[in-house]
Design a protein around this motif. Structure first.
Motif, mmCIF file in Angstrom:
data_model
loop_
_atom_site.group_PDB
_atom_site.id
_atom_site.type_symbol
_atom_site.label_atom_id
_atom_site.label_comp_id
_atom_site.label_asym_id
_atom_site.label_seq_id
_atom_site.Cartn_x
_atom_site.Cartn_y
_atom_site.Cartn_z
ATOM 1 N N TRP A 1 0.819 -1.213 0.000
ATOM 2 C CA TRP A 1 0.000 0.000 0.000
ATOM 3 C C TRP A 1 0.849 1.258 0.000
ATOM 4 O O TRP A 1 0.481 2.272 -0.606
ATOM 5 C CB TRP A 1 -0.958 0.009 1.191
ATOM 6 N N GLN A 2 2.022 1.203 0.670
ATOM 7 C CA GLN A 2 2.890 2.384 0.701
ATOM 8 C C GLN A 2 3.500 2.646 -0.673
ATOM 9 O O GLN A 2 3.599 3.805 -1.110
ATOM 10 C CB GLN A 2 4.009 2.177 1.733
ATOM 11 N N SER A 3 3.888 1.575 -1.366
ATOM 12 C CA SER A 3 4.427 1.731 -2.727
ATOM 13 C C SER A 3 3.355 2.266 -3.669
ATOM 14 O O SER A 3 3.624 3.141 -4.500
ATOM 15 C CB SER A 3 4.965 0.394 -3.237
ATOM 16 N N LEU A 4 2.129 1.756 -3.528
ATOM 17 C CA LEU A 4 1.028 2.231 -4.370
ATOM 18 C C LEU A 4 0.731 3.706 -4.099
ATOM 19 O O LEU A 4 0.499 4.492 -5.028
ATOM 20 C CB LEU A 4 -0.227 1.395 -4.123
ATOM 21 N N LEU A 5 0.745 4.081 -2.817
ATOM 22 C CA LEU A 5 0.487 5.469 -2.460
ATOM 23 C C LEU A 5 1.587 6.376 -3.006
ATOM 24 O O LEU A 5 1.303 7.472 -3.518
ATOM 25 C CB LEU A 5 0.389 5.606 -0.940
ATOM 26 N N SER A 6 2.846 5.932 -2.919
ATOM 27 C CA SER A 6 3.960 6.711 -3.478
ATOM 28 C C SER A 6 3.786 6.884 -4.980
ATOM 29 O O SER A 6 4.032 7.964 -5.531
ATOM 30 C CB SER A 6 5.296 6.006 -3.192
ATOM 31 N N LEU A 7 3.334 5.811 -5.646
ATOM 32 C CA LEU A 7 3.137 5.857 -7.095
ATOM 33 C C LEU A 7 2.019 6.834 -7.462
ATOM 34 O O LEU A 7 2.147 7.630 -8.405
ATOM 35 C CB LEU A 7 2.817 4.458 -7.619
ATOM 36 N N ILE A 8 0.920 6.780 -6.705
ATOM 37 C CA ILE A 8 -0.213 7.684 -6.969
ATOM 38 C C ILE A 8 0.206 9.142 -6.765
ATOM 39 O O ILE A 8 -0.097 10.010 -7.597
ATOM 40 C CB ILE A 8 -1.398 7.330 -6.054
ATOM 41 N N VAL A 9 0.921 9.414 -5.672
ATOM 42 C CA VAL A 9 1.386 10.781 -5.399
ATOM 43 C C VAL A 9 2.322 11.251 -6.515
ATOM 44 O O VAL A 9 2.225 12.402 -6.977
ATOM 45 C CB VAL A 9 2.102 10.839 -4.035
ATOM 46 N N LEU A 10 3.214 10.367 -6.971
ATOM 47 C CA LEU A 10 4.138 10.734 -8.041
ATOM 48 C C LEU A 10 3.391 11.093 -9.319
ATOM 49 O O LEU A 10 3.703 12.098 -9.979
ATOM 50 C CB LEU A 10 5.105 9.580 -8.306
ATOM 51 N N TYR A 11 2.364 10.304 -9.679
ATOM 52 C CA TYR A 11 1.622 10.576 -10.912
ATOM 53 C C TYR A 11 0.783 11.847 -10.783
ATOM 54 O O TYR A 11 0.589 12.563 -11.772
ATOM 55 C CB TYR A 11 0.744 9.376 -11.275
ATOM 56 N N ILE A 12 0.301 12.139 -9.583
ATOM 57 C CA ILE A 12 -0.429 13.397 -9.379
ATOM 58 C C ILE A 12 0.498 14.583 -9.611
ATOM 59 O O ILE A 12 0.158 15.542 -10.333
ATOM 60 C CB ILE A 12 -1.031 13.450 -7.962
ATOM 61 N N PHE A 13 1.708 14.528 -9.038
ATOM 62 C CA PHE A 13 2.669 15.606 -9.229
ATOM 63 C C PHE A 13 3.170 15.644 -10.670
ATOM 64 O O PHE A 13 3.487 16.726 -11.188
ATOM 65 C CB PHE A 13 3.844 15.455 -8.263
ATOM 66 N N ALA A 14 3.260 14.482 -11.329
ATOM 67 C CA ALA A 14 3.658 14.461 -12.738
ATOM 68 C C ALA A 14 2.628 15.191 -13.593
ATOM 69 O O ALA A 14 2.978 15.949 -14.504
ATOM 70 C CB ALA A 14 3.826 13.024 -13.213
ATOM 71 N N GLY A 15 1.323 14.974 -13.300
ATOM 72 C CA GLY A 15 0.272 15.680 -14.017
ATOM 73 C C GLY A 15 0.325 17.183 -13.770
ATOM 74 O O GLY A 15 0.174 17.986 -14.700
ATOM 75 N N LEU A 16 0.550 17.583 -12.496
ATOM 76 C CA LEU A 16 0.672 19.002 -12.173
ATOM 77 C C LEU A 16 1.888 19.618 -12.853
ATOM 78 O O LEU A 16 1.817 20.744 -13.385
ATOM 79 C CB LEU A 16 0.780 19.181 -10.652
ATOM 80 N N SER A 17 2.997 18.882 -12.845
ATOM 81 C CA SER A 17 4.210 19.376 -13.494
ATOM 82 C C SER A 17 3.997 19.563 -14.986
ATOM 83 O O SER A 17 4.442 20.552 -15.578
ATOM 84 C CB SER A 17 5.367 18.401 -13.249
ATOM 85 N N LEU A 18 3.293 18.615 -15.596
ATOM 86 C CA LEU A 18 3.014 18.699 -17.028
ATOM 87 C C LEU A 18 2.157 19.923 -17.339
ATOM 88 O O LEU A 18 2.398 20.642 -18.317
ATOM 89 C CB LEU A 18 2.306 17.423 -17.484
ATOM 90 N N SER A 19 1.162 20.186 -16.485
ATOM 91 C CA SER A 19 0.275 21.325 -16.701
ATOM 92 C C SER A 19 0.998 22.653 -16.495
ATOM 93 O O SER A 19 0.922 23.559 -17.342
ATOM 94 C CB SER A 19 -0.918 21.227 -15.744
ATOM 95 N N LEU A 20 1.720 22.783 -15.370
ATOM 96 C CA LEU A 20 2.407 24.035 -15.068
ATOM 97 C C LEU A 20 3.563 24.289 -16.025
ATOM 98 O O LEU A 20 3.764 25.425 -16.484
ATOM 99 C CB LEU A 20 2.913 24.013 -13.626
ATOM 100 N N SER A 21 4.327 23.247 -16.345
ATOM 101 C CA SER A 21 5.432 23.413 -17.287
ATOM 102 C C SER A 21 4.916 23.763 -18.672
ATOM 103 O O SER A 21 5.562 24.498 -19.422
ATOM 104 C CB SER A 21 6.268 22.128 -17.345
ATOM 105 N N GLY A 22 3.740 23.229 -19.024
ATOM 106 C CA GLY A 22 3.136 23.562 -20.311
ATOM 107 C C GLY A 22 2.826 25.042 -20.415
ATOM 108 O O GLY A 22 2.990 25.660 -21.471
ATOM 109 N N LYS A 23 2.376 25.644 -19.299
ATOM 110 C CA LYS A 23 2.098 27.088 -19.297
ATOM 111 C C LYS A 23 3.389 27.890 -19.481
ATOM 112 O O LYS A 23 3.427 28.856 -20.252
ATOM 113 C CB LYS A 23 1.415 27.477 -17.985
#
Length: 299
Positions: free
Chosen positions: A252-274
């Motif tokens: 569960w900890q690995s899954l949670l780390s993965l989910i958090v990473l993908y959330i930040f990856a999406g935010l990074s993609l959006s902000l970097s795109g701007k």
């Protein structure tokens, strides 16, 4: 075919046809092997060099097979993020300097151009990886055929190995999107070499930090600092993959780390795109933090 698909196809095929791609694909594993052998000989005769090179490295005799695999996956993941992220940075900077972006911007959006760069470089990386895996398999077959070593190949039937490699792939994809978008945004911010070098130094230091913390995490997965780093997006790709492969933390900890990473990856993609969209066509300007904040507020 969509605009994004056309950009990815054009970028990928262009890179695939270059001499540098094939020279790098062939020479990199040879140079890496030669460098590893050379450093191995030096470290074997120098205790001080071992301590200096790997101050936090765990004792190999105290590690299990999966811990060793986890450490290797974390090391290579950090190196791959550094190498392929730098390629994205170089491609963006080159096109900005050559003013090719001015033509492309009349046809596609900045976000589409950035995403096309990230995906195409990622595909080139996987192509190189597949070639290297093929060469390794051929080398193993050749050694086994000629030398007939006494090796228990049943170890390759262990499902834990493939589960660990799956974890590594998932963390690599998330980390690549996160860092790739940051590399692309930094490449678009300026066309001056001294400023570009400053951005690259910061990102490289973050990846090197995750590299060394990953070695420490192999035998200290329950450490509070290691747990924090496994959720921190700049270090999570390497450290969380080490813990997941070595099975040193709950699933569960690995899954949670993965989910958090993908959330930040999406935010990074959006902000970097701007940032990418707003700054890619601006030449010879040094952007202040106020300018960057303004870019981030834009739609």
């Amino acid at each position: 075919m969509s605009q994004l698909g056309l950009i990815i196809k054009n970028e990928y095929l262009t890179d695939l046809r270059t001499k540098s791609f094939w020279i790098g694909t062939i020479l990199v594993p040879i140079l890496f092997l030669a460098f590893s052998i050379f450093i191995g000989f030096l470290m074997a005769d120098s205790d001080n060099m071992q301590k200096f090179a790997n101050p936090a490295a765990p004792d190999p005799d105290e590690m299990s097979g999966m811990q060793v695999l986890g450490m290797m996956c974390g090391i290579f993941l950090a190196l791959f993020l550094m190498v392929y992220g730098s390629q994205i940075f170089a491609k963006v900077k080159k096109e900005k300097v050559n003013r090719i972006m001015e033509v492309l911007a009349t046809c596609v959006t900045g976000r589409t151009m950035m995403l096309g760069k990230i995906i195409s470089v990622g595909l080139i990386g996987f192509t190189q990886l597949l070639i290297w895996v093929g060469l390794i398999i051929l080398g193993i077959i050749g050694v086994v055929t000629v030398m007939k070593p006494d090796i228990d190949f049943n170890i390759f039937l262990d499902p834990q190995i493939y589960i660990g490699l799956t974890w590594t792939l998932l963390f690599f994809i998330g980390g690549y999107i996160f860092y790739g978008s940051i590399y692309a945004a930094c490449g678009a911010l300026t066309d001056k070499d001294n400023e570009n070098q400053g951005y690259m130094t910061v990102i490289t230091m973050l990846l090197l930090m995750s590299f060394y913390i990953g070695e420490y995490a192999v035998t200290h997965a329950s450490n509070v600092f290691v747990i924090f780093c496994s959720f921190f997006p700049f270090t999570a790709p390497s450290i969380a993959s080490v813990n997941a492969v070595a099975s040193e933390v709950p699933v569960w900890q690995s899954l949670l780390s993965l989910i958090v990473l993908y959330i930040f990856a999406g935010l990074s993609l959006s902000l970097s795109g701007k940032i990418y969209t707003s700054s890619i066509l601006l030449k010879g300007k040094k952007f202040s933090p106020k300018d960057i904040v303004l870019f981030l507020k834009m739609k």
